[in-house]
Design a protein around this motif. Structure first.
Motif, short mmCIF file in Angstrom:
data_model
loop_
_atom_site.label_atom_id
_atom_site.label_comp_id
_atom_site.label_asym_id
_atom_site.label_seq_id
_atom_site.Cartn_x
_atom_site.Cartn_y
_atom_site.Cartn_z
N VAL A 89 -27.16 14.20 30.93
CA VAL A 89 -28.50 13.93 31.47
C VAL A 89 -28.44 14.13 32.98
O VAL A 89 -27.70 13.42 33.68
CB VAL A 89 -28.96 12.49 31.14
CG1 VAL A 89 -30.35 12.24 31.73
CG2 VAL A 89 -28.96 12.25 29.64
N ALA A 90 -29.22 15.09 33.49
CA ALA A 90 -29.33 15.35 34.93
C ALA A 90 -27.97 15.50 35.60
O ALA A 90 -27.74 14.96 36.69
CB ALA A 90 -30.14 14.22 35.60
N SER B 191 -34.93 11.36 34.97
CA SER B 191 -34.71 11.98 33.66
C SER B 191 -34.68 10.94 32.55
O SER B 191 -35.19 11.17 31.45
CB SER B 191 -33.40 12.78 33.65
OG SER B 191 -33.43 13.82 34.60
#
Length: 403
Positions: free
Chosen positions: A215-216, A351
């Motif tokens: 994630v990100a 996110s």
């Protein structure tokens, strides 16, 4: 005076002459010679030679078989004929299985031909009667929505054929069948492995998901639980629960809108506030945080002005509980600098705000549905989580193939 010698009147015989008189003639004319010759001839007639077993053995076997009763000969002949008939029947069933596999591969648009096993014996008798006791079909790697079924195996009973001879089978009618559908964890780990998640069984109807989720630019530790249940007559549904993403040992994200969900500091994260003055002051300098934590404003002002008071405040059990209940997602967009001081990347928090429960559940969904046949009925009977995957019992009736 010397004594005179007297001469004999009769002289003595010569001994050699007496020996000559005893001679009966040459050796070859004596009985001894004849005797030795007879012994020699007898030995020559009885001279050793290797026995001829071949001719004698053949005669003995021939005579032995000729002496068998007619009934025994008939039994032997029937046994030989039965052996040839059995070989012919097995060849015919192998040929029929091969033809059936090719037909199913073509009509079902399969990547590989399935395995077909025709039960019952003899096959040719069943074919002449246009009725097969059982036919087992095993199809590997069947696509089902987002996943592939490792194996679909079904056994049809009392199959009625629409055929004219071995090579002109046009179709079949299946009054009833039963089988298994298997979805292995190895396939799930490979096909849903974009997030590096592994699935393992946990009880009769639950599957545990454990791994990492990017994630990100951060790899977050993912944990979730999927409850497997039947959906309708032909579908399998998964209810994803207990989802959490760990941002190191600082914070945990649980998708949802309830008070216990969102982004919260871990016990270690709240303990760091008591040890690190900079983090504590950054958090207490945000009025929205102070209001949500319920800390009186005079107490906050004293703590910001005096490190001793600050340590006393952040080290209290009440402050730890209040800090753990604080949802940092709500503060991330308005206070990105505070999130940085706490060690949280604002891009990551942004996110996470879009990683809702349905989105995350969709990544872990194990649901699939069996195709609906054009004729007949197919139903799921039982769903069970086993050590190596998910196994589903299926049954059906009234199916027709070809025709």
């Amino acid at each position: 005076m010397r004594t005179p010698h007297h001469l004999d009147a009769h002289p003595r015989p010569n001994p050699y002459e007496e020996l000559a008189d005893l001679d009966d003639g040459p050796l070859e004319e004596t009985p001894l010679k004849e005797f030795l010759a007879e012994e020699h001839d007898a030995g020559a007639e009885d001279a050793w030679a290797p026995p001829d077993h071949r001719r004698g053995g053949r005669r003995r076997r021939k005579n032995r078989f000729a002496g068998l009763p007619l009934a025994v000969k008939a039994v032997v002949g029937l046994a030989v004929l039965a052996s040839f008939a059995a070989l012919g029947d097995r060849w015919a069933v192998l040929y029929a299985e091969h033809r059936a596999a090719d037909t199913l591969k073509s009509r079902l648009d399969l990547a590989a031909a399935p395995e077909v096993e025709i039960g019952g014996f003899p096959f040719l008798t069943q074919l002449a009667d246009k009725h097969l006791d059982s036919v087992k079909v095993t199809v590997p790697d069947v696509a089902a929505d987002r996943v592939s079924l490792a194996k679909v195996s079904a056994t049809a009973h009392d199959v009625r054929l629409d055929a004219e001879g071995l090579t002109s089978v046009r179709g079949a009618h299946v009054p009833r069948f039963d089988g298994d559908v298997q979805l292995t964890f190895a396939d799930l780990n490979r096909e849903l492995g974009a997030s590096q998640v592994t699935f393992t069984g946990e009880g009769r109807d639950r599957v545990r998901a454990d791994g990492t989720l990017p994630v990100a630019g951060h790899n977050l530790r993912l944990r979730a639980e999927a409850r497997i249940q039947r959906q309708g007559e032909r579908g399998i549904a998964t209810e994803i629960g207990r989802m959490r993403l760990d941002i190191g040992d600082l914070a945990t994200y649980r998708p949802g809108t309830r008070a216990s969900e969102g982004l919260h500091l871990t016990p270690k994260g709240t303990a760091d506030l008591a040890r690190e003055t900079r983090k504590a002051k950054a958090l207490l300098s945000v009025p929205a945080v102070v209001r949500r934590m319920g800390v009186p404003e005079p107490t906050v002002r004293e703590a910001l002005a005096d490190d001793g008071k600050l340590t006393e405040l952040t080290g209290s059990p009440r402050f730890a509980r209040q800090a753990a209940r604080l949802n940092l997602i709500d503060l991330a967009l308005e206070n990105p600098d505070v999130m940085r001081r706490l060690g949280l990347d604002p891009k990551l928090l942004d996110s996470l705000s879009g990683l809702t429960r349905p989105v995350l559940a969709g990544r872990l969904s194990l649901a699939f549905e069996l195709p609906e046949p054009e004729q007949g009925d197919v139903r799921l009977r039982d769903v069970r989580v086993e050590e190596d995957g998910i196994r589903v019992r299926v049954s059906g009736s009234g199916l027709s193939v070809g025709g």
